[in-house]
Design a protein around this motif. Sequence first.
Motif, PDB file in Angstrom:
ATOM      1  N   ALA A 106       0.838  -1.205   0.000  1.00  0.00           N
ATOM      2  CA  ALA A 106       0.000   0.000   0.000  1.00  0.00           C
ATOM      3  C   ALA A 106       0.871   1.253   0.000  1.00  0.00           C
ATOM      4  O   ALA A 106       0.581   2.224  -0.720  1.00  0.00           O
ATOM      5  CB  ALA A 106      -0.935  -0.008   1.211  1.00  0.00           C
ATOM      6  N   ASN A 107       1.939   1.233   0.789  1.00  0.00           N
ATOM      7  CA  ASN A 107       2.857   2.380   0.812  1.00  0.00           C
ATOM      8  C   ASN A 107       3.540   2.563  -0.533  1.00  0.00           C
ATOM      9  O   ASN A 107       3.692   3.689  -1.015  1.00  0.00           O
ATOM     10  CB  ASN A 107       3.911   2.200   1.913  1.00  0.00           C
ATOM     11  N   LEU A 108       3.949   1.459  -1.154  1.00  0.00           N
ATOM     12  CA  LEU A 108       4.595   1.539  -2.464  1.00  0.00           C
ATOM     13  C   LEU A 108       3.636   2.086  -3.519  1.00  0.00           C
ATOM     14  O   LEU A 108       4.037   2.875  -4.378  1.00  0.00           O
ATOM     15  CB  LEU A 108       5.122   0.165  -2.883  1.00  0.00           C
ATOM     16  N   MET A 109       2.366   1.667  -3.441  1.00  0.00           N
ATOM     17  CA  MET A 109       1.381   2.149  -4.409  1.00  0.00           C
ATOM     18  C   MET A 109       1.192   3.659  -4.254  1.00  0.00           C
ATOM     19  O   MET A 109       1.134   4.395  -5.249  1.00  0.00           O
ATOM     20  CB  MET A 109       0.047   1.425  -4.237  1.00  0.00           C
ATOM     21  N   ALA A 110       1.112   4.133  -3.016  1.00  0.00           N
ATOM     22  CA  ALA A 110       0.969   5.577  -2.788  1.00  0.00           C
ATOM     23  C   ALA A 110       2.186   6.322  -3.326  1.00  0.00           C
ATOM     24  O   ALA A 110       2.051   7.373  -3.957  1.00  0.00           O
ATOM     25  CB  ALA A 110       0.777   5.858  -1.299  1.00  0.00           C
ATOM     26  N   MET A 111       3.375   5.782  -3.117  1.00  0.00           N
ATOM     27  CA  MET A 111       4.597   6.421  -3.613  1.00  0.00           C
ATOM     28  C   MET A 111       4.663   6.378  -5.139  1.00  0.00           C
ATOM     29  O   MET A 111       5.153   7.308  -5.774  1.00  0.00           O
ATOM     30  CB  MET A 111       5.840   5.754  -3.029  1.00  0.00           C
ATOM     31  N   PHE A 112       4.143   5.301  -5.746  1.00  0.00           N
ATOM     32  CA  PHE A 112       4.104   5.210  -7.205  1.00  0.00           C
ATOM     33  C   PHE A 112       3.274   6.359  -7.769  1.00  0.00           C
ATOM     34  O   PHE A 112       3.708   7.078  -8.677  1.00  0.00           O
ATOM     35  CB  PHE A 112       3.523   3.871  -7.653  1.00  0.00           C
ATOM     36  N   PHE A 113       2.079   6.566  -7.215  1.00  0.00           N
ATOM     37  CA  PHE A 113       1.216   7.621  -7.738  1.00  0.00           C
ATOM     38  C   PHE A 113       1.739   9.014  -7.389  1.00  0.00           C
ATOM     39  O   PHE A 113       1.565   9.955  -8.165  1.00  0.00           O
ATOM     40  CB  PHE A 113      -0.236   7.418  -7.295  1.00  0.00           C
ATOM     41  N   TYR A 114       2.409   9.147  -6.249  1.00  0.00           N
ATOM     42  CA  TYR A 114       3.057  10.420  -5.910  1.00  0.00           C
ATOM     43  C   TYR A 114       4.120  10.754  -6.956  1.00  0.00           C
ATOM     44  O   TYR A 114       4.202  11.869  -7.460  1.00  0.00           O
ATOM     45  CB  TYR A 114       3.684  10.333  -4.516  1.00  0.00           C
ATOM     46  N   THR A 115       4.945   9.750  -7.276  1.00  0.00           N
ATOM     47  CA  THR A 115       6.014   9.940  -8.255  1.00  0.00           C
ATOM     48  C   THR A 115       5.439  10.238  -9.635  1.00  0.00           C
ATOM     49  O   THR A 115       5.930  11.109 -10.351  1.00  0.00           O
ATOM     50  CB  THR A 115       6.914   8.690  -8.312  1.00  0.00           C
ATOM     51  N   LEU A 116       4.380   9.530  -9.992  1.00  0.00           N
ATOM     52  CA  LEU A 116       3.730   9.753 -11.286  1.00  0.00           C
ATOM     53  C   LEU A 116       3.175  11.174 -11.374  1.00  0.00           C
ATOM     54  O   LEU A 116       3.318  11.852 -12.389  1.00  0.00           O
ATOM     55  CB  LEU A 116       2.605   8.728 -11.464  1.00  0.00           C
ATOM     56  N   ALA A 117       2.578  11.657 -10.281  1.00  0.00           N
ATOM     57  CA  ALA A 117       2.009  13.007 -10.260  1.00  0.00           C
ATOM     58  C   ALA A 117       3.090  14.071 -10.364  1.00  0.00           C
ATOM     59  O   ALA A 117       2.853  15.163 -10.885  1.00  0.00           O
ATOM     60  CB  ALA A 117       1.184  13.211  -8.989  1.00  0.00           C
ATOM     61  N   ALA A 118       4.297  13.769  -9.886  1.00  0.00           N
ATOM     62  CA  ALA A 118       5.400  14.736  -9.931  1.00  0.00           C
ATOM     63  C   ALA A 118       6.243  14.600 -11.188  1.00  0.00           C
ATOM     64  O   ALA A 118       7.139  15.407 -11.428  1.00  0.00           O
ATOM     65  CB  ALA A 118       6.293  14.555  -8.707  1.00  0.00           C
ATOM     66  N   SER A 119       5.939  13.606 -12.000  1.00  0.00           N
ATOM     67  CA  SER A 119       6.743  13.320 -13.186  1.00  0.00           C
ATOM     68  C   SER A 119       6.625  14.402 -14.257  1.00  0.00           C
ATOM     69  O   SER A 119       5.579  15.029 -14.408  1.00  0.00           O
ATOM     70  CB  SER A 119       6.289  11.974 -13.781  1.00  0.00           C
ATOM     71  N   ASP A 120       7.712  14.598 -14.985  1.00  0.00           N
ATOM     72  CA  ASP A 120       7.685  15.497 -16.142  1.00  0.00           C
ATOM     73  C   ASP A 120       6.986  14.835 -17.321  1.00  0.00           C
ATOM     74  O   ASP A 120       6.756  15.470 -18.343  1.00  0.00           O
ATOM     75  CB  ASP A 120       9.111  15.873 -16.562  1.00  0.00           C
ATOM     76  N   ASN A 121       6.675  13.559 -17.197  1.00  0.00           N
ATOM     77  CA  ASN A 121       6.101  12.791 -18.294  1.00  0.00           C
ATOM     78  C   ASN A 121       4.877  12.008 -17.817  1.00  0.00           C
ATOM     79  O   ASN A 121       4.911  10.789 -17.730  1.00  0.00           O
ATOM     80  CB  ASN A 121       7.181  11.839 -18.842  1.00  0.00           C
ATOM     81  N   PRO A 122       3.788  12.714 -17.478  1.00  0.00           N
ATOM     82  CA  PRO A 122       2.605  11.991 -17.004  1.00  0.00           C
ATOM     83  C   PRO A 122       1.985  11.163 -18.126  1.00  0.00           C
ATOM     84  O   PRO A 122       2.161  11.466 -19.305  1.00  0.00           O
ATOM     85  CB  PRO A 122       1.666  13.112 -16.559  1.00  0.00           C
ATOM     86  N   PRO A 123       1.269  10.112 -17.769  1.00  0.00           N
ATOM     87  CA  PRO A 123       0.647   9.269 -18.794  1.00  0.00           C
ATOM     88  C   PRO A 123      -0.539   9.961 -19.458  1.00  0.00           C
ATOM     89  O   PRO A 123      -1.036  10.967 -18.955  1.00  0.00           O
ATOM     90  CB  PRO A 123       0.189   8.046 -18.001  1.00  0.00           C
ATOM     91  N   ALA A 124      -0.977   9.399 -20.568  1.00  0.00           N
ATOM     92  CA  ALA A 124      -2.186   9.898 -21.222  1.00  0.00           C
ATOM     93  C   ALA A 124      -3.412   9.508 -20.410  1.00  0.00           C
ATOM     94  O   ALA A 124      -4.372  10.269 -20.316  1.00  0.00           O
ATOM     95  CB  ALA A 124      -2.294   9.320 -22.633  1.00  0.00           C
ATOM     96  N   ALA A 125      -3.371   8.296 -19.826  1.00  0.00           N
ATOM     97  CA  ALA A 125      -4.536   7.795 -19.106  1.00  0.00           C
ATOM     98  C   ALA A 125      -4.122   6.858 -17.988  1.00  0.00           C
ATOM     99  O   ALA A 125      -3.101   6.175 -18.083  1.00  0.00           O
ATOM    100  CB  ALA A 125      -5.468   7.064 -20.065  1.00  0.00           C
ATOM    101  N   ILE A 126      -4.950   6.845 -16.947  1.00  0.00           N
ATOM    102  CA  ILE A 126      -4.840   5.880 -15.869  1.00  0.00           C
ATOM    103  C   ILE A 126      -6.184   5.180 -15.813  1.00  0.00           C
ATOM    104  O   ILE A 126      -7.234   5.829 -15.692  1.00  0.00           O
ATOM    105  CB  ILE A 126      -4.542   6.559 -14.522  1.00  0.00           C
ATOM    106  N   CYS A 127      -6.174   3.849 -15.924  1.00  0.00           N
ATOM    107  CA  CYS A 127      -7.404   3.066 -15.922  1.00  0.00           C
ATOM    108  C   CYS A 127      -7.409   2.162 -14.696  1.00  0.00           C
ATOM    109  O   CYS A 127      -6.466   1.396 -14.482  1.00  0.00           O
ATOM    110  CB  CYS A 127      -7.508   2.237 -17.195  1.00  0.00           C
TER     111      CYS A 127
END
Length: 194
Positions: A106-127
């Motif tokens: 659960a902690n890793l998942m939260a950190m994954f999305f934190y990192t994704l939100a701070a990324s210079d290259n966000p995805p087109a979509a999250i499903c």
Amino acid sequence: MKEIFAKGQTCPIPVIWTKNAYDQGERHIRTEVDNAIACENLRRFATHLGGHYDVETIQGGFAVTLQFGDAVACPACELMELPTTGTHGVFCTKEVLGSGDDQLGANLMAMFFYTLAASDNPPAAICLMNGGVWLATENDQVKAHLQTLLDRGVEVLVCGTCLNFFGLENPVGQVSNMYEIVSKLEGCSKVMSL
């Protein structure tokens, strides 16, 4: 010199805070951390951008000093960059990242999305499907990161059938269906599956 106090912060927060300072024009940064993993991640960050680093043991941890010149990152490093923003997707079907310990996951998942939100290259979509829909409804940390991604123009599609099955409501993102989710993922150049 810009000073960042990241003791007590788990990976990847020390690197992201340091990167934010770098992105704001800081070229001499001292980041305090409390674990060797954060030191290694900061070393890799400095190396990636062609900078220099020094690690000093201090009370309660380490002080990592990074110094950057005006040089651009090395050509080999540029090859490691992700593709242009908006070409990839994220497909998430569970609440935890990996297997082993659910609290760690659960902690890793939260950190994954934190990192994704701070990324210079966000995805087109999250499903989000199956257990992944809990992230958009019940996990306040991940919900905040998903909202940040939405604000940056990322589509967040949440399976309506899954929401109904679990009795969940009001997700961050758009309630969607299998057809729309599959179509969105098919349009991505690559998909990260969690």
